[in-house]
Design an enzyme around this catalytic site. Sequence first.
Site, PDB file in Angstrom:
ATOM      1  N   ASP A   9       0.940  -1.337   0.055  1.00 25.38           N
ATOM      2  CA  ASP A   9      -0.209  -0.063  -0.218  1.00 25.38           C
ATOM      3  C   ASP A   9       0.719   1.062   0.039  1.00 25.38           C
ATOM      4  OD1 ASP A   9      -2.638  -1.268  -0.019  1.00 25.38           O
ATOM      5  OD2 ASP A   9      -2.984  -1.473   2.049  1.00 25.38           O
ATOM      6  N   ARG A  63     -10.122   6.058  10.797  1.00 26.95           N
ATOM      7  CA  ARG A  63      -8.531   5.826  11.069  1.00 26.95           C
ATOM      8  C   ARG A  63      -7.958   6.726  11.807  1.00 26.95           C
ATOM      9  NH1 ARG A  63      -6.549   2.918   6.699  1.00 26.95           N
ATOM     10  NH2 ARG A  63      -8.096   1.476   5.733  1.00 26.95           N
ATOM     11  N   HIS A 111     -11.437   7.486   4.562  1.00 28.89           N
ATOM     12  CA  HIS A 111     -10.572   8.621   4.653  1.00 28.89           C
ATOM     13  C   HIS A 111     -11.282   9.794   4.233  1.00 28.89           C
ATOM     14  CE1 HIS A 111      -6.647   6.128   4.581  1.00 28.89           C
ATOM     15  NE2 HIS A 111      -6.841   6.580   5.843  1.00 28.89           N
ATOM     16  N   CYS A 171      -5.290   9.358  -3.390  1.00 23.75           N
ATOM     17  CA  CYS A 171      -4.450   8.466  -2.733  1.00 23.75           C
ATOM     18  C   CYS A 171      -3.043   8.277  -2.980  1.00 23.75           C
ATOM     19  CB  CYS A 171      -5.060   7.093  -2.610  1.00 23.75           C
ATOM     20  SG  CYS A 171      -6.770   6.973  -1.797  1.00 23.75           S
TER      21      CYS A 171
END
Length: 286
Positions: free
Chosen positions: A80, A150, A179, A279
């Site tokens: 990731d 998160r 997110h 992202c």
Amino acid sequence: MSETLAATTAPTTARRATPRSYLMCRPDFFTVSYRINPWMHPQQPTDTALAVRQWQSLYDTFIGLGHDVQLIDPIDGLPDMVFAANGGFVIDNVAYGANFTYAERQPEGPAYMQWFGEHGFRVAEPKNINEGEGDLMLVGDTILAGTGFRTATESHREVADLYSREVVSLTLVDPNFYHLDTAIAVLDPLTGDHDANIAYLPSAFDEASRGILAERYPNAIHVSPEDAAVLGLNSISDGLNVVIAKRATGFEASLRERGYNPIGVDLSELLLGGGGVKCCTLELRK
């Protein structure tokens, strides 16, 4: 049919692109080998070579728009790490490091902080759980800060003290949009608060947060669940050009109506890991 609506009728404004500096990470080791968000299904095959090609297209788009793109080396075993936005939050050459919720991603935090330090940024090591620009967004002079899945709310106070800026906390309630950068797109990042604007998915937030967003950004674009579901809001804007998910066609139409230039890219393979345009992109504000 997918539909994206403006909260109010807003006049089309002349837009101006401003060159930016971004940090990205090639997805050389991308795969989905664990599940830490609803998008991830380890039993489904992933194509690392395709992910690299799609990422390269995004990189080439930024270069073509005149932006500076720096690279951090990917690390085997950290699939990731391609999602660079989670690696920290940078304003005024100060890099606030990430402290990840899940053990699978925790080694990314030190790797990104090491890169920041080696490239001339002052590094602030976090005391609280946070996932960088995934939940921290600069809009005008204000920092919007997400929580709920998160990032810990305690980190919001840490960020306010570090940067001496107003931090507005927003609570996410839909696990598909875990997110803040999956539920809000910053459209005019460099303007003052009175001119700054965003697009967002109202249903991703609790009632109190929806009220805050409606009051602060009355001309915001409300994006449909269909466009949000392909991570259409997970986008990057330079004030004119907005790089978005190719399949977010309703959002694309609304952006054109407002005088922006939407540019669609296909990151469908990286979407299997729960990531999109934003992202993959960490802004370096020096």
